[in-house]
Design an enzyme around this catalytic site. Sequence first.
Site, PDB file in Angstrom:
ATOM      1  N   HIS A 193     -12.418   3.388   6.342  1.00  0.00           N
ATOM      2  CA  HIS A 193     -11.203   2.635   6.019  1.00  0.00           C
ATOM      3  C   HIS A 193     -10.781   1.706   7.157  1.00  0.00           C
ATOM      4  CE1 HIS A 193     -10.246   5.560   2.626  1.00  0.00           C
ATOM      5  NE2 HIS A 193     -10.146   4.377   2.069  1.00  0.00           N
ATOM      6  N   GLU A 233      -9.576  -0.972 -10.014  1.00  0.00           N
ATOM      7  CA  GLU A 233     -10.405   0.221  -9.868  1.00  0.00           C
ATOM      8  C   GLU A 233      -9.574   1.450 -10.212  1.00  0.00           C
ATOM      9  OE1 GLU A 233     -12.988  -1.444  -6.034  1.00  0.00           O
ATOM     10  OE2 GLU A 233     -11.492   0.120  -5.738  1.00  0.00           O
ATOM     11  N   ASN A 248      -6.503   0.896  -7.571  1.00  0.00           N
ATOM     12  CA  ASN A 248      -6.579  -0.087  -6.510  1.00  0.00           C
ATOM     13  C   ASN A 248      -6.936  -1.410  -7.201  1.00  0.00           C
ATOM     14  OD1 ASN A 248      -6.606  -0.909  -3.745  1.00  0.00           O
ATOM     15  ND2 ASN A 248      -8.839  -1.074  -3.906  1.00  0.00           N
ATOM     16  N   ARG A 297      -6.048   7.372  -8.636  1.00  0.00           N
ATOM     17  CA  ARG A 297      -5.179   6.301  -8.174  1.00  0.00           C
ATOM     18  C   ARG A 297      -5.774   4.976  -8.630  1.00  0.00           C
ATOM     19  NH1 ARG A 297      -7.035   3.615  -3.341  1.00  0.00           N
ATOM     20  NH2 ARG A 297      -4.955   2.791  -3.007  1.00  0.00           N
ATOM     21  N   TYR A 347       0.843  -1.189   0.000  1.00  0.00           N
ATOM     22  CA  TYR A 347       0.000   0.000   0.000  1.00  0.00           C
ATOM     23  C   TYR A 347       0.880   1.241   0.000  1.00  0.00           C
ATOM     24  CZ  TYR A 347      -4.150  -2.744   1.362  1.00  0.00           C
ATOM     25  OH  TYR A 347      -5.206  -3.615   1.409  1.00  0.00           O
ATOM     26  N   TYR A 366      -7.325  -9.893   3.839  1.00  0.00           N
ATOM     27  CA  TYR A 366      -8.255  -8.767   3.727  1.00  0.00           C
ATOM     28  C   TYR A 366      -8.949  -8.757   2.372  1.00  0.00           C
ATOM     29  CZ  TYR A 366      -9.917  -4.075   2.847  1.00  0.00           C
ATOM     30  OH  TYR A 366     -10.699  -3.017   2.477  1.00  0.00           O
ATOM     31  N   LYS A 367      -8.196  -9.043   1.314  1.00  0.00           N
ATOM     32  CA  LYS A 367      -8.778  -9.005  -0.027  1.00  0.00           C
ATOM     33  C   LYS A 367      -9.618 -10.261  -0.323  1.00  0.00           C
ATOM     34  CE  LYS A 367      -5.183  -6.013  -2.044  1.00  0.00           C
ATOM     35  NZ  LYS A 367      -5.852  -4.947  -2.832  1.00  0.00           N
TER      36      LYS A 367
HETATM   37  C1  HEM Z   1     -12.701   9.857  -0.583  1.00  0.00           C
HETATM   38  C2  HEM Z   1     -12.206   8.941  -1.299  1.00  0.00           C
HETATM   39  C3  HEM Z   1     -12.184   7.488  -0.896  1.00  0.00           C
HETATM   40  C4  HEM Z   1     -13.218   6.646  -0.641  1.00  0.00           C
HETATM   41  C5  HEM Z   1     -14.707   6.982  -0.691  1.00  0.00           C
HETATM   42  C6  HEM Z   1     -12.646   5.360  -0.298  1.00  0.00           C
HETATM   43  C7  HEM Z   1     -13.394   4.251   0.041  1.00  0.00           C
HETATM   44  C8  HEM Z   1     -12.860   3.023   0.376  1.00  0.00           C
HETATM   45  C9  HEM Z   1     -13.629   1.876   0.789  1.00  0.00           C
HETATM   46  C10 HEM Z   1     -15.153   1.863   0.956  1.00  0.00           C
HETATM   47  C11 HEM Z   1     -12.781   0.854   1.008  1.00  0.00           C
HETATM   48  C12 HEM Z   1     -13.147  -0.553   1.473  1.00  0.00           C
HETATM   49  C13 HEM Z   1     -12.956  -0.667   2.960  1.00  0.00           C
HETATM   50  C14 HEM Z   1     -13.584  -1.942   3.508  1.00  0.00           C
HETATM   51  O1  HEM Z   1     -12.914  -2.999   3.466  1.00  0.00           O
HETATM   52  O2  HEM Z   1     -14.725  -1.899   3.983  1.00  0.00           O
HETATM   53  C15 HEM Z   1     -11.447   1.350   0.715  1.00  0.00           C
HETATM   54  C16 HEM Z   1     -10.300   0.603   0.791  1.00  0.00           C
HETATM   55  C17 HEM Z   1      -9.025   1.128   0.628  1.00  0.00           C
HETATM   56  N1  HEM Z   1      -8.712   2.464   0.405  1.00  0.00           N
HETATM   57 FE1  HEM Z   1      -9.994   3.954   0.082  1.00  0.00          FE
HETATM   58  N2  HEM Z   1     -11.297   5.444  -0.364  1.00  0.00           N
HETATM   59  C18 HEM Z   1     -10.968   6.723  -0.722  1.00  0.00           C
HETATM   60  C19 HEM Z   1      -9.723   7.227  -0.929  1.00  0.00           C
HETATM   61  C20 HEM Z   1      -8.562   6.522  -0.735  1.00  0.00           C
HETATM   62  C21 HEM Z   1      -7.260   7.045  -0.971  1.00  0.00           C
HETATM   63  C22 HEM Z   1      -6.934   8.436  -1.476  1.00  0.00           C
HETATM   64  C23 HEM Z   1      -6.381   6.085  -0.669  1.00  0.00           C
HETATM   65  C24 HEM Z   1      -4.885   6.263  -0.791  1.00  0.00           C
HETATM   66  C25 HEM Z   1      -3.997   5.572  -0.281  1.00  0.00           C
HETATM   67  C26 HEM Z   1      -7.146   4.916  -0.254  1.00  0.00           C
HETATM   68  C27 HEM Z   1      -6.628   3.694   0.120  1.00  0.00           C
HETATM   69  C28 HEM Z   1      -7.348   2.545   0.325  1.00  0.00           C
HETATM   70  C29 HEM Z   1      -6.761   1.238   0.488  1.00  0.00           C
HETATM   71  C30 HEM Z   1      -5.273   0.915   0.457  1.00  0.00           C
HETATM   72  C31 HEM Z   1      -7.814   0.335   0.672  1.00  0.00           C
HETATM   73  C32 HEM Z   1      -7.709  -1.180   0.773  1.00  0.00           C
HETATM   74  C33 HEM Z   1      -7.993  -1.705  -0.611  1.00  0.00           C
HETATM   75  C34 HEM Z   1      -7.656  -3.149  -0.906  1.00  0.00           C
HETATM   76  O3  HEM Z   1      -6.647  -3.674  -0.423  1.00  0.00           O
HETATM   77  O4  HEM Z   1      -8.388  -3.758  -1.721  1.00  0.00           O
HETATM   78  N3  HEM Z   1      -8.464   5.228  -0.299  1.00  0.00           N
HETATM   79  N4  HEM Z   1     -11.540   2.669   0.344  1.00  0.00           N
END
Ligand code: HEM
Lengths: 316, 337
Positions: free
Chosen positions: B195, B267, B227, B225, B38, B318-319
């Site tokens: 998060h 994504e 993901n 970004r 990450y 987690y994934k």
């Molecule tokens: C406002 C904007 C954003 C929204 C609405 C958002 C929303 C989310 C949501 C709903 C999840 C899933 C969490 C769960 O497991 O329930 C997630 C995961 C995550 N988000 Fe965000 N996020 C945003 C911005 C960001 C940004 C800017 C980063 C930058 C580092 C980030 C990093 C991550 C990471 C690393 C995960 C785990 C994803 C994975 O391993 O599949 N997010 N985010």
Amino acid sequence: MSADKIQVKVTRIVDVAPKIKEFTLVGVNRTLPEFSPGSHVMVEMQGQEKTYRNAYSLLNDALDSSEYRIAVRLQDESRGGSVYMHQSVKEGDVLSVTPPMNLFAPLWHAKKHLIFAGGVGITPFMSYIPEFLRQGVNCELHYMFRGLQTGAYQEVLQQELKTTLFIYDADKEQRCDIKEVLKCQPLGTHVYICGPEKLVEGVEQAAIELGIPLSVIHSEAFAAPKPGTPFKVEIKSTGQVVQVGEQDTMLEALETAGLAIPNLCRAGVCGQCSCAVEQGDLDHRDNYLSDSEKSLGAMVMPCVSRANSERIILDI
Amino acid sequence: MRVAPKPVQSFRDDFTYSNSDEAIERFPFPFVEDEYRYSVNIESHTPKGGTDSIYEHFIDIDEHYLSEMAERAIVLEENPRRCLSMGHMALAGWDFLERMMVSLSTDYPQYFSLRRDKDQWHWENTLLDIQQDFVFGDESTLPMSPLDYMGRQVQGDFALLDQRDNDLFMDAGMITCPADWSLAFDAGMSFSEWHGPVPMAHSAGIFDRALKYLTAIPIGSPARRLNWTLTVNARMDTSPEKYPDWGHERTTVTAENVAQKVYLRVELQIMDRMPRSNALLFVIRTYLISLEDIATNPEWAKRMHRAMKTLPQPLIDYKGLTRYHHLVVDYLAQFDR
Ligand code: HEM
Ligand code: FES
């Protein structure tokens, strides 16, 4: 992240208080972006010796962005920008502004909005009030000023707010009892303050004494433009010396000099542009390095950070 | 030439979804290093990669447009609560509609057109055969709320974040193809709250830094970004609400079918400031590609093998890859010798 600047023309300048002038700005060959209540723009003024950058709230109703109106108070301890706006800017002049930024939006879910404004601190609230009236939400304004200097827009506010406007002119010995005002507010009220530091502290202090949580108290903090002094960067591996001007970032200067530095965010958060530092006093402005890494001074993020010393040496 | 939207394919039941050669070529492959960790991988959302790149326009409309819109209609029919908006987000909904109508009609004039005369707007979407006269700002002149109306016409999921006290709150959105999270569950939460389930990133300070960046995004300077995760079958709607439909599919992966059954799900996330409401728009544009199709590009297959092999266990769990991660690594190993 450098937002594109917008060229604007000054179409009207009027005195709205003894020390406050209002400027009306329209886009040069373009429409102005929409904005939200509480927004400000950074105005760039090209002075003789230097460029001034000051933040000013947008005064007009956000429903109409065909023009922007800003109010400038002539500052006593001259920081240059306000003097320039008052004395040098004429109708027909062209200035440049950043797109609107909003760091002081009202909390739309509040049951009631209670505002304390001091002097030119009335400006961010000028765009709140029309929207509050449209939404039919409760709003009460306590407006403090010295009538011999400031106190702009009393008539408009009177028409808009009627019985919920309270005016205190210190030059007529009128004072606001902040604690009394705070005491009788309904649950769900949010409090907004813009004005001198003394006013902000006064409201916060009264709130603490009354047991009101500070999470419902909001005060305006402009993202002050951080000026930088010019400095030189020496590249250890080649001995090349790169000049970083007042307006450039270190990253931009290195790129212009033909050095490719990996980068992503250009805003001090991603860590990509990190450079090793051999020597030099650093002005760290990033959110990437930890405090201890910053004090160690072995790394620098050139996209936002600068030098305090005249010359630094990068080990790249 | 950009590939035109294809006839509808399915993301459920018989899973007829497929990628053309062009779609494979332009796929946003997310692994930039041999090890995936990450990071705050945010950059300015400016065009890159030239004509037909997925980064050419603000929103990428591709060959799957009709399929994704048909899938979204099914999901919303089953559960209208996949589109939510709190009272104070009404204006943000109009901001969203405007941003989408203006950018789509500018970027794809062959499919979309917008005429504006002050408040009187006329919108045409020839792909979905939609024509609409309405008054901007007056919800009674649209068949549904502006977020609901326009969300059904744009590929990608959308969240609208209210910004207050230097934090972001998930107060509105249309989420029909989430990677295992629920809008109804996250509604009203702050950036660090929603998060919460993400491992490793909180302590690395990633979310603190990301939030500082996001709250400072100005009007007209969107950021993006990537993901990624893995999904079994080309299923768009992997929501907790529908877990009974897809959770068990993870046990159906075998060494024989892994290449066809497992999809890399990427994504492209876009963050953009909404001018009238000061809300932040978060777009999640999802792309799916089977491992088999990835293997048509030897560099990708090799890189993905290394990234999968070195993926930290907390991320695997987690994934949701725990059950079949080893099968993915074994399959990809043949491309990394
Ligand atoms: C406002 C904007 C954003 C929204 C609405 C958002 C929303 C989310 C949501 C709903 C999840 C899933 C969490 C769960 O497991 O329930 C997630 C995961 C995550 N988000 Fe965000 N996020 C945003 C911005 C960001 C940004 C800017 C980063 C930058 C580092 C980030 C990093 C991550 C990471 C690393 C995960 C785990 C994803 C994975 O391993 O599949 N997010 N985010
Ligand atoms: S480019 Fe991201 S920290 Fe400098």
